[in-house]
Design a protein around this motif. Sequence first.
Motif, PDB file in Angstrom:
ATOM      1  N   LEU A 360      63.261  52.232  62.469  1.00 44.08           N
ATOM      2  CA  LEU A 360      62.133  51.355  62.776  1.00 44.08           C
ATOM      3  C   LEU A 360      62.428  49.875  62.539  1.00 44.08           C
ATOM      4  N   LEU A 364      60.500  46.382  64.141  1.00 39.45           N
ATOM      5  CA  LEU A 364      59.631  45.509  63.351  1.00 39.45           C
ATOM      6  C   LEU A 364      60.121  44.068  63.365  1.00 39.45           C
ATOM      7  N   ARG A 371      56.181  42.149  71.681  1.00 38.43           N
ATOM      8  CA  ARG A 371      55.503  43.304  71.072  1.00 38.43           C
ATOM      9  C   ARG A 371      54.409  43.796  72.013  1.00 38.43           C
ATOM     10  N   VAL A 379      53.597  52.180  66.783  1.00 36.98           N
ATOM     11  CA  VAL A 379      54.004  51.797  65.430  1.00 36.98           C
ATOM     12  C   VAL A 379      52.830  51.981  64.464  1.00 36.98           C
ATOM     13  N   GLN A 403      55.216  46.344  56.083  1.00 40.15           N
ATOM     14  CA  GLN A 403      55.937  45.743  57.208  1.00 40.15           C
ATOM     15  C   GLN A 403      55.212  46.028  58.537  1.00 40.15           C
ATOM     16  N   ILE A 404      54.669  47.224  58.650  1.00 36.46           N
ATOM     17  CA  ILE A 404      53.934  47.581  59.870  1.00 36.46           C
ATOM     18  C   ILE A 404      52.678  46.728  59.993  1.00 36.46           C
ATOM     19  N   TYR A 407      53.758  43.396  61.185  1.00 34.96           N
ATOM     20  CA  TYR A 407      54.157  43.501  62.595  1.00 34.96           C
ATOM     21  C   TYR A 407      52.929  43.483  63.496  1.00 34.96           C
ATOM     22  N   ARG A 408      51.912  44.245  63.130  1.00 34.40           N
ATOM     23  CA  ARG A 408      50.699  44.303  63.941  1.00 34.40           C
ATOM     24  C   ARG A 408      49.939  42.969  63.895  1.00 34.40           C
ATOM     25  N   LYS A 411      51.318  40.294  66.383  1.00 34.91           N
ATOM     26  CA  LYS A 411      51.531  40.699  67.778  1.00 34.91           C
ATOM     27  C   LYS A 411      51.026  39.671  68.771  1.00 34.91           C
TER      28      LYS A 411
END
Length: 428
Positions: A360, A364, A371, A379, A403-404, A407-408, A411
Amino acid sequence: MTAGDAPAWAVRLRAEREKQLWAVPEMARQLRHAAGGALPDLDSLVRMIKKWEAGKHLPGERYQLLYGRAFGISREHLFGTGAQPAEILAAPLGADEVADFGAWAEATNVGPGTLGYYAGAVNRLAHDYLHQPPDPVRVRAAELTRGVFGLVQNGRQRLDQTRELYGSAAKLCAFTAWACGDLGQMQAADAHARTAMILAEQADLLPVRALAFSVQSKTAFWDKRHTEAAVLARRGYECSPNDTMKVFLACQEADAWQELGDVPRALEALRSVDRARAEIDRDDEVGGLFSCGLARQLNYTMTVRLRAADPAAAIASAEQALEAYRQGEEWAYGTWAQIRVGMAHGYLLLRELEGVNTALAPVLAQPPDLRLATVVTRVAELGRLLAQTRYRDDPLARSLREQIDEYRAGKQAVGRGEGGAGDRVSDA
Protein backbone atom coordinates in the motif's frame (compact mmCIF):
# COMPACT_ATOMS: atom_id res chain seq x y z
CA MET A 1 -43.03 37.70 -66.99
CA THR A 2 -42.46 41.45 -66.70
CA ALA A 3 -41.45 43.29 -63.57
CA GLY A 4 -45.02 44.42 -63.13
CA ASP A 5 -46.19 40.81 -63.20
CA ALA A 6 -43.79 39.67 -60.46
CA PRO A 7 -45.52 38.30 -57.34
CA ALA A 8 -45.56 40.43 -54.22
CA TRP A 9 -43.00 38.30 -52.41
CA ALA A 10 -40.49 38.73 -55.27
CA VAL A 11 -40.96 42.49 -55.19
CA ARG A 12 -40.41 42.49 -51.42
CA LEU A 13 -37.21 40.46 -51.73
CA ARG A 14 -35.69 42.98 -54.10
CA ALA A 15 -36.98 45.98 -52.14
CA GLU A 16 -35.57 44.67 -48.84
CA ARG A 17 -32.22 43.93 -50.49
CA GLU A 18 -32.02 47.41 -51.96
CA LYS A 19 -33.06 48.93 -48.63
CA GLN A 20 -29.95 47.31 -47.13
CA LEU A 21 -27.86 48.72 -50.03
CA TRP A 22 -26.79 45.17 -50.89
CA ALA A 23 -25.90 44.16 -54.42
CA VAL A 24 -26.96 40.67 -55.46
CA PRO A 25 -23.51 39.14 -54.66
CA GLU A 26 -23.68 40.69 -51.19
CA MET A 27 -27.16 39.20 -50.74
CA ALA A 28 -25.66 35.82 -51.58
CA ARG A 29 -22.94 36.34 -48.96
CA GLN A 30 -25.57 37.31 -46.37
CA LEU A 31 -27.54 34.14 -47.04
CA ARG A 32 -24.39 32.04 -46.66
CA HIS A 33 -23.62 33.84 -43.41
CA ALA A 34 -27.15 33.18 -42.13
CA ALA A 35 -26.69 29.48 -42.93
CA GLY A 36 -23.27 29.25 -41.32
CA GLY A 37 -21.63 28.78 -44.72
CA ALA A 38 -23.38 25.52 -45.66
CA LEU A 39 -24.82 26.70 -49.01
CA PRO A 40 -23.80 26.46 -52.67
CA ASP A 41 -21.03 28.73 -53.98
CA LEU A 42 -21.67 32.45 -54.50
CA ASP A 43 -22.10 32.23 -58.28
CA SER A 44 -24.84 29.62 -57.89
CA LEU A 45 -26.57 31.69 -55.21
CA VAL A 46 -26.42 34.82 -57.36
CA ARG A 47 -28.26 33.00 -60.17
CA MET A 48 -30.86 31.72 -57.72
CA ILE A 49 -31.42 35.20 -56.18
CA LYS A 50 -31.95 36.76 -59.59
CA LYS A 51 -34.59 34.14 -60.44
CA TRP A 52 -36.33 34.60 -57.09
CA GLU A 53 -36.44 38.38 -57.44
CA ALA A 54 -37.84 37.94 -60.95
CA GLY A 55 -40.55 35.73 -59.49
CA LYS A 56 -39.63 32.73 -61.65
CA HIS A 57 -40.01 30.32 -58.74
CA LEU A 58 -40.66 30.55 -55.02
CA PRO A 59 -37.66 29.95 -52.70
CA GLY A 60 -37.89 26.74 -50.75
CA GLU A 61 -38.72 26.74 -47.06
CA ARG A 62 -35.04 26.66 -46.04
CA TYR A 63 -34.18 29.74 -48.12
CA GLN A 64 -37.30 31.55 -46.91
CA LEU A 65 -36.08 31.11 -43.35
CA LEU A 66 -32.57 32.26 -44.29
CA TYR A 67 -33.96 35.37 -46.01
CA GLY A 68 -35.91 36.18 -42.86
CA ARG A 69 -32.79 35.74 -40.75
CA ALA A 70 -30.68 37.90 -43.09
CA PHE A 71 -33.20 40.76 -43.17
CA GLY A 72 -34.37 40.41 -39.58
CA ILE A 73 -37.95 40.11 -40.86
CA SER A 74 -40.42 37.31 -40.32
CA ARG A 75 -40.84 34.75 -43.06
CA GLU A 76 -44.58 35.43 -43.08
CA HIS A 77 -44.04 39.14 -43.77
CA LEU A 78 -41.64 38.46 -46.61
CA PHE A 79 -43.50 35.68 -48.36
CA GLY A 80 -47.06 35.84 -47.06
CA THR A 81 -49.16 32.82 -46.12
CA GLY A 82 -51.64 32.76 -49.00
CA ALA A 83 -51.44 30.46 -51.99
CA GLN A 84 -49.10 31.50 -54.79
CA PRO A 85 -50.22 31.66 -58.44
CA ALA A 86 -50.50 28.22 -59.94
CA GLU A 87 -48.08 29.01 -62.76
CA ILE A 88 -45.42 29.93 -60.19
CA LEU A 89 -45.87 26.94 -57.85
CA ALA A 90 -46.25 24.40 -60.61
CA ALA A 91 -43.37 25.60 -62.76
CA PRO A 92 -41.06 22.73 -63.72
CA LEU A 93 -37.59 22.60 -62.23
CA GLY A 94 -35.02 24.18 -64.50
CA ALA A 95 -31.57 22.77 -65.19
CA ASP A 96 -29.88 25.54 -63.18
CA GLU A 97 -32.11 24.91 -60.16
CA VAL A 98 -31.36 21.20 -60.20
CA ALA A 99 -27.65 21.89 -60.64
CA ASP A 100 -27.74 24.33 -57.75
CA PHE A 101 -29.23 21.69 -55.50
CA GLY A 102 -26.52 19.26 -56.55
CA ALA A 103 -23.89 21.84 -55.65
CA TRP A 104 -25.52 22.30 -52.25
CA ALA A 105 -25.59 18.53 -51.68
CA GLU A 106 -21.85 18.35 -52.40
CA ALA A 107 -21.00 21.18 -50.03
CA THR A 108 -19.23 20.13 -46.83
CA ASN A 109 -17.70 21.92 -43.85
CA VAL A 110 -15.16 19.17 -43.15
CA GLY A 111 -12.44 17.43 -45.09
CA PRO A 112 -10.15 14.44 -44.56
CA GLY A 113 -7.76 16.56 -42.51
CA THR A 114 -10.43 17.61 -40.02
CA LEU A 115 -11.81 14.10 -39.70
CA GLY A 116 -8.33 12.69 -39.20
CA TYR A 117 -7.51 15.32 -36.60
CA TYR A 118 -10.48 14.41 -34.42
CA ALA A 119 -9.86 10.68 -34.76
CA GLY A 120 -6.23 11.14 -33.74
CA ALA A 121 -7.12 13.50 -30.91
CA VAL A 122 -9.42 10.89 -29.33
CA ASN A 123 -6.62 8.33 -29.39
CA ARG A 124 -4.17 10.80 -27.81
CA LEU A 125 -6.62 11.57 -25.02
CA ALA A 126 -7.11 7.88 -24.27
CA HIS A 127 -3.35 7.36 -23.92
CA ASP A 128 -2.66 10.60 -22.03
CA TYR A 129 -5.31 9.70 -19.47
CA LEU A 130 -3.25 6.72 -18.33
CA HIS A 131 -0.41 8.99 -17.19
CA GLN A 132 -1.84 12.45 -16.48
CA PRO A 133 -4.25 13.91 -13.90
CA PRO A 134 -7.83 13.41 -15.09
CA ASP A 135 -9.22 16.93 -14.93
CA PRO A 136 -6.92 18.66 -17.49
CA VAL A 137 -7.39 15.78 -19.94
CA ARG A 138 -11.15 15.99 -19.46
CA VAL A 139 -11.06 19.73 -20.25
CA ARG A 140 -9.30 18.97 -23.53
CA ALA A 141 -11.94 16.38 -24.30
CA ALA A 142 -14.69 18.94 -23.68
CA GLU A 143 -13.14 21.37 -26.16
CA LEU A 144 -12.88 18.66 -28.80
CA THR A 145 -16.45 17.52 -28.16
CA ARG A 146 -17.80 21.05 -28.64
CA GLY A 147 -15.91 21.24 -31.91
CA VAL A 148 -17.40 18.01 -33.25
CA PHE A 149 -20.90 18.90 -32.06
CA GLY A 150 -20.61 22.27 -33.80
CA LEU A 151 -19.56 20.69 -37.09
CA VAL A 152 -22.51 18.29 -37.02
CA GLN A 153 -25.12 20.81 -35.91
CA ASN A 154 -24.13 23.91 -37.87
CA GLY A 155 -22.70 22.61 -41.09
CA ARG A 156 -23.23 20.09 -43.79
CA GLN A 157 -21.25 16.98 -44.64
CA ARG A 158 -21.52 14.02 -46.92
CA LEU A 159 -23.23 11.07 -45.27
CA ASP A 160 -19.97 9.17 -44.81
CA GLN A 161 -18.41 12.24 -43.19
CA THR A 162 -21.35 12.70 -40.83
CA ARG A 163 -21.06 9.07 -39.81
CA GLU A 164 -17.38 9.52 -39.05
CA LEU A 165 -18.09 12.66 -37.01
CA TYR A 166 -20.75 10.79 -35.03
CA GLY A 167 -18.19 8.08 -34.33
CA SER A 168 -15.66 10.61 -33.03
CA ALA A 169 -18.33 12.32 -30.92
CA ALA A 170 -19.36 8.94 -29.45
CA LYS A 171 -15.76 8.16 -28.48
CA LEU A 172 -15.31 11.59 -26.90
CA CYS A 173 -18.51 11.21 -24.87
CA ALA A 174 -17.41 7.74 -23.80
CA PHE A 175 -14.05 9.12 -22.70
CA THR A 176 -15.68 11.91 -20.71
CA ALA A 177 -18.12 9.46 -19.10
CA TRP A 178 -15.17 7.40 -17.92
CA ALA A 179 -13.30 10.41 -16.57
CA CYS A 180 -16.37 11.73 -14.76
CA GLY A 181 -16.83 8.33 -13.14
CA ASP A 182 -13.25 8.33 -11.90
CA LEU A 183 -13.87 11.79 -10.46
CA GLY A 184 -17.04 10.62 -8.70
CA GLN A 185 -19.32 12.84 -10.84
CA MET A 186 -21.96 10.24 -11.57
CA GLN A 187 -24.72 12.39 -13.05
CA ALA A 188 -22.34 13.74 -15.68
CA ALA A 189 -20.92 10.26 -16.28
CA ASP A 190 -24.40 8.85 -16.90
CA ALA A 191 -25.36 11.65 -19.31
CA HIS A 192 -22.18 11.23 -21.34
CA ALA A 193 -22.47 7.44 -21.36
CA ARG A 194 -26.05 7.56 -22.65
CA THR A 195 -25.13 10.11 -25.32
CA ALA A 196 -22.17 7.97 -26.37
CA MET A 197 -24.56 5.09 -27.03
CA ILE A 198 -26.99 7.28 -28.99
CA LEU A 199 -24.16 8.54 -31.19
CA ALA A 200 -22.65 5.07 -31.59
CA GLU A 201 -25.98 3.72 -32.81
CA GLN A 202 -26.30 6.61 -35.26
CA ALA A 203 -22.79 5.93 -36.56
CA ASP A 204 -23.63 2.20 -36.77
CA LEU A 205 -20.05 1.19 -36.00
CA LEU A 206 -19.76 -2.00 -33.91
CA PRO A 207 -16.40 -1.15 -32.27
CA VAL A 208 -17.78 2.20 -31.12
CA ARG A 209 -20.98 0.57 -29.87
CA ALA A 210 -18.90 -1.91 -27.84
CA LEU A 211 -17.00 1.01 -26.33
CA ALA A 212 -20.29 2.72 -25.41
CA PHE A 213 -21.53 -0.44 -23.72
CA SER A 214 -18.32 -0.49 -21.68
CA VAL A 215 -18.80 2.99 -20.25
CA GLN A 216 -22.49 2.33 -19.61
CA SER A 217 -21.51 -0.81 -17.70
CA LYS A 218 -19.01 1.11 -15.60
CA THR A 219 -21.56 3.83 -14.82
CA ALA A 220 -24.19 1.25 -13.83
CA PHE A 221 -21.65 -0.46 -11.56
CA TRP A 222 -20.86 2.81 -9.81
CA ASP A 223 -24.56 3.37 -9.23
CA LYS A 224 -24.68 -0.08 -7.61
CA ARG A 225 -26.79 -1.47 -10.46
CA HIS A 226 -24.53 -4.48 -10.65
CA THR A 227 -26.84 -6.84 -12.51
CA GLU A 228 -27.40 -4.17 -15.16
CA ALA A 229 -23.65 -3.61 -15.33
CA ALA A 230 -23.10 -7.31 -16.01
CA VAL A 231 -25.80 -7.38 -18.72
CA LEU A 232 -24.41 -4.28 -20.44
CA ALA A 233 -20.88 -5.69 -20.40
CA ARG A 234 -22.15 -8.96 -21.93
CA ARG A 235 -24.03 -7.08 -24.67
CA GLY A 236 -20.87 -5.15 -25.46
CA TYR A 237 -18.87 -8.39 -25.52
CA GLU A 238 -21.29 -9.92 -28.00
CA CYS A 239 -21.07 -7.02 -30.47
CA SER A 240 -17.37 -6.27 -30.07
CA PRO A 241 -14.84 -7.19 -32.74
CA ASN A 242 -11.92 -9.35 -31.65
CA ASP A 243 -9.73 -6.70 -30.04
CA THR A 244 -8.74 -6.06 -26.44
CA MET A 245 -11.97 -4.11 -25.80
CA LYS A 246 -13.73 -7.48 -26.01
CA VAL A 247 -11.33 -8.79 -23.36
CA PHE A 248 -12.08 -5.78 -21.22
CA LEU A 249 -15.87 -6.16 -21.50
CA ALA A 250 -15.58 -9.74 -20.26
CA CYS A 251 -13.49 -8.43 -17.36
CA GLN A 252 -16.21 -5.92 -16.54
CA GLU A 253 -18.83 -8.66 -16.54
CA ALA A 254 -16.70 -10.73 -14.15
CA ASP A 255 -16.29 -7.70 -11.89
CA ALA A 256 -20.05 -7.10 -11.75
CA TRP A 257 -20.84 -10.72 -10.88
CA GLN A 258 -18.17 -10.86 -8.17
CA GLU A 259 -19.59 -7.69 -6.64
CA LEU A 260 -22.95 -9.46 -6.45
CA GLY A 261 -21.25 -12.39 -4.73
CA ASP A 262 -21.96 -14.71 -7.68
CA VAL A 263 -18.55 -16.34 -7.90
CA PRO A 264 -19.57 -19.08 -10.41
CA ARG A 265 -20.76 -16.49 -12.93
CA ALA A 266 -17.69 -14.36 -12.28
CA LEU A 267 -15.45 -17.35 -12.99
CA GLU A 268 -17.39 -18.13 -16.19
CA ALA A 269 -16.85 -14.53 -17.27
CA LEU A 270 -13.11 -14.97 -16.65
CA ARG A 271 -13.21 -17.92 -19.04
CA SER A 272 -14.72 -15.54 -21.60
CA VAL A 273 -11.77 -13.25 -20.90
CA ASP A 274 -9.33 -16.01 -21.81
CA ARG A 275 -11.26 -16.89 -24.98
CA ALA A 276 -11.36 -13.26 -26.08
CA ARG A 277 -7.63 -12.88 -25.45
CA ALA A 278 -6.89 -15.95 -27.57
CA GLU A 279 -9.07 -14.69 -30.46
CA ILE A 280 -7.65 -11.16 -30.86
CA ASP A 281 -7.15 -10.51 -34.57
CA ARG A 282 -7.18 -6.70 -34.89
CA ASP A 283 -5.88 -3.52 -33.33
CA ASP A 284 -7.99 -1.60 -30.83
CA GLU A 285 -10.37 1.05 -32.14
CA VAL A 286 -9.03 3.67 -29.70
CA GLY A 287 -6.45 2.09 -27.41
CA GLY A 288 -5.05 3.54 -24.19
CA LEU A 289 -7.88 3.86 -21.70
CA PHE A 290 -10.06 1.73 -23.98
CA SER A 291 -7.73 -1.22 -24.26
CA CYS A 292 -6.95 -4.15 -21.99
CA GLY A 293 -3.41 -5.31 -21.54
CA LEU A 294 -2.40 -8.24 -19.38
CA ALA A 295 -1.91 -6.11 -16.25
CA ARG A 296 -5.44 -4.71 -16.48
CA GLN A 297 -6.88 -8.16 -17.09
CA LEU A 298 -5.06 -9.58 -14.08
CA ASN A 299 -6.36 -6.73 -11.95
CA TYR A 300 -9.89 -8.01 -12.57
CA THR A 301 -8.81 -11.60 -12.05
CA MET A 302 -7.44 -10.51 -8.67
CA THR A 303 -10.79 -9.03 -7.57
CA VAL A 304 -12.60 -12.27 -8.42
CA ARG A 305 -10.02 -14.28 -6.44
CA LEU A 306 -10.52 -11.98 -3.46
CA ARG A 307 -14.29 -12.48 -3.66
CA ALA A 308 -13.72 -16.24 -3.84
CA ALA A 309 -11.79 -15.98 -0.53
CA ASP A 310 -8.54 -17.08 -2.19
CA PRO A 311 -6.10 -14.36 -1.10
CA ALA A 312 -3.01 -16.31 -2.15
CA ALA A 313 -4.30 -16.56 -5.74
CA ALA A 314 -5.26 -12.87 -5.64
CA ILE A 315 -1.74 -11.88 -4.56
CA ALA A 316 -0.27 -14.08 -7.29
CA SER A 317 -2.44 -12.31 -9.90
CA ALA A 318 -1.31 -8.92 -8.56
CA GLU A 319 2.35 -9.94 -8.77
CA GLN A 320 1.88 -11.11 -12.37
CA ALA A 321 0.20 -7.81 -13.22
CA LEU A 322 3.06 -5.76 -11.79
CA GLU A 323 5.52 -7.97 -13.67
CA ALA A 324 3.66 -7.19 -16.92
CA TYR A 325 4.37 -3.52 -16.28
CA ARG A 326 8.03 -4.26 -15.58
CA GLN A 327 8.20 -6.11 -18.89
CA GLY A 328 7.16 -2.96 -20.75
CA GLU A 329 3.37 -2.98 -20.96
CA GLU A 330 1.90 0.54 -21.14
CA TRP A 331 1.67 1.77 -17.54
CA ALA A 332 -1.49 3.29 -16.13
CA TYR A 333 -1.32 4.88 -12.70
CA GLY A 334 -4.98 4.10 -11.90
CA THR A 335 -4.72 0.39 -12.67
CA TRP A 336 -1.32 0.20 -10.98
CA ALA A 337 -2.82 1.70 -7.81
CA GLN A 338 -5.72 -0.74 -7.83
CA ILE A 339 -3.40 -3.68 -8.24
CA ARG A 340 -1.43 -2.63 -5.19
CA VAL A 341 -4.61 -1.97 -3.17
CA GLY A 342 -5.92 -5.42 -4.12
CA MET A 343 -2.62 -6.99 -3.17
CA ALA A 344 -2.79 -5.22 0.20
CA HIS A 345 -6.33 -6.56 0.66
CA GLY A 346 -5.06 -10.08 -0.01
CA TYR A 347 -2.32 -9.73 2.60
CA LEU A 348 -4.85 -8.37 5.07
CA LEU A 349 -7.03 -11.46 4.58
CA LEU A 350 -3.91 -13.50 5.40
CA ARG A 351 -3.33 -11.23 8.43
CA GLU A 352 0.12 -10.24 7.17
CA LEU A 353 0.31 -6.55 8.05
CA GLU A 354 3.88 -6.15 6.78
CA GLY A 355 2.66 -7.27 3.37
CA VAL A 356 -0.21 -4.79 3.57
CA ASN A 357 2.22 -1.98 4.38
CA THR A 358 4.63 -2.87 1.56
CA ALA A 359 1.87 -3.14 -1.05
CA LEU A 360 0.00 0.00 0.00
CA ALA A 361 2.86 2.43 0.72
CA PRO A 362 3.45 3.53 -2.93
CA VAL A 363 -0.27 4.23 -3.38
CA LEU A 364 -0.43 6.37 -0.24
CA ALA A 365 2.49 8.39 -1.62
CA GLN A 366 0.63 9.35 -4.82
CA PRO A 367 0.20 13.12 -5.31
CA PRO A 368 -3.32 14.43 -4.67
CA ASP A 369 -4.14 15.12 -8.31
CA LEU A 370 -3.66 11.43 -9.15
CA ARG A 371 -5.90 10.11 -6.36
CA LEU A 372 -8.95 8.97 -8.30
CA ALA A 373 -12.20 8.79 -6.35
CA THR A 374 -12.44 5.09 -7.15
CA VAL A 375 -9.02 4.27 -5.73
CA VAL A 376 -9.64 6.46 -2.68
CA THR A 377 -12.80 4.47 -1.97
CA ARG A 378 -10.93 1.16 -2.11
CA VAL A 379 -8.19 2.48 0.17
CA ALA A 380 -10.90 3.67 2.61
CA GLU A 381 -12.32 0.14 2.63
CA LEU A 382 -8.94 -1.16 3.75
CA GLY A 383 -8.95 1.45 6.51
CA ARG A 384 -12.28 0.13 7.78
CA LEU A 385 -10.95 -3.44 7.80
CA LEU A 386 -7.87 -2.31 9.71
CA ALA A 387 -10.14 -0.76 12.34
CA GLN A 388 -11.59 -4.15 13.24
CA THR A 389 -11.05 -5.44 16.78
CA ARG A 390 -8.28 -7.87 15.90
CA TYR A 391 -6.06 -5.02 14.67
CA ARG A 392 -7.16 -2.26 17.00
CA ASP A 393 -4.10 -2.32 19.24
CA ASP A 394 -1.52 -3.26 16.62
CA PRO A 395 0.99 -0.39 16.15
CA LEU A 396 1.44 -1.04 12.40
CA ALA A 397 -2.33 -1.22 11.82
CA ARG A 398 -2.77 2.03 13.73
CA SER A 399 -0.03 3.68 11.63
CA LEU A 400 -1.64 2.46 8.42
CA ARG A 401 -5.02 3.83 9.48
CA GLU A 402 -3.46 7.22 10.16
CA GLN A 403 -1.71 7.22 6.77
CA ILE A 404 -4.98 6.28 5.07
CA ASP A 405 -6.78 9.15 6.82
CA GLU A 406 -4.09 11.56 5.60
CA TYR A 407 -4.32 10.12 2.07
CA ARG A 408 -8.09 10.60 2.00
CA ALA A 409 -7.86 14.12 3.44
CA GLY A 410 -5.41 15.13 0.72
CA LYS A 411 -7.42 13.82 -2.20
CA GLN A 412 -8.51 17.37 -3.20
CA ALA A 413 -10.99 17.78 -6.03
CA VAL A 414 -10.09 14.50 -7.66
CA GLY A 415 -11.86 12.56 -4.97
CA ARG A 416 -14.87 14.82 -4.55
CA GLY A 417 -17.91 13.92 -6.55
CA GLU A 418 -21.66 14.09 -6.51
CA GLY A 419 -22.01 11.13 -4.18
CA GLY A 420 -23.13 7.60 -4.82
CA ALA A 421 -19.86 6.56 -6.37
CA GLY A 422 -19.98 3.14 -4.76
CA ASP A 423 -16.86 1.09 -4.13
CA ARG A 424 -15.85 -0.05 -7.56
CA VAL A 425 -12.16 -0.46 -8.25
CA SER A 426 -11.12 2.23 -10.70
CA ASP A 427 -9.85 0.78 -13.95
CA ALA A 428 -8.31 3.76 -15.69
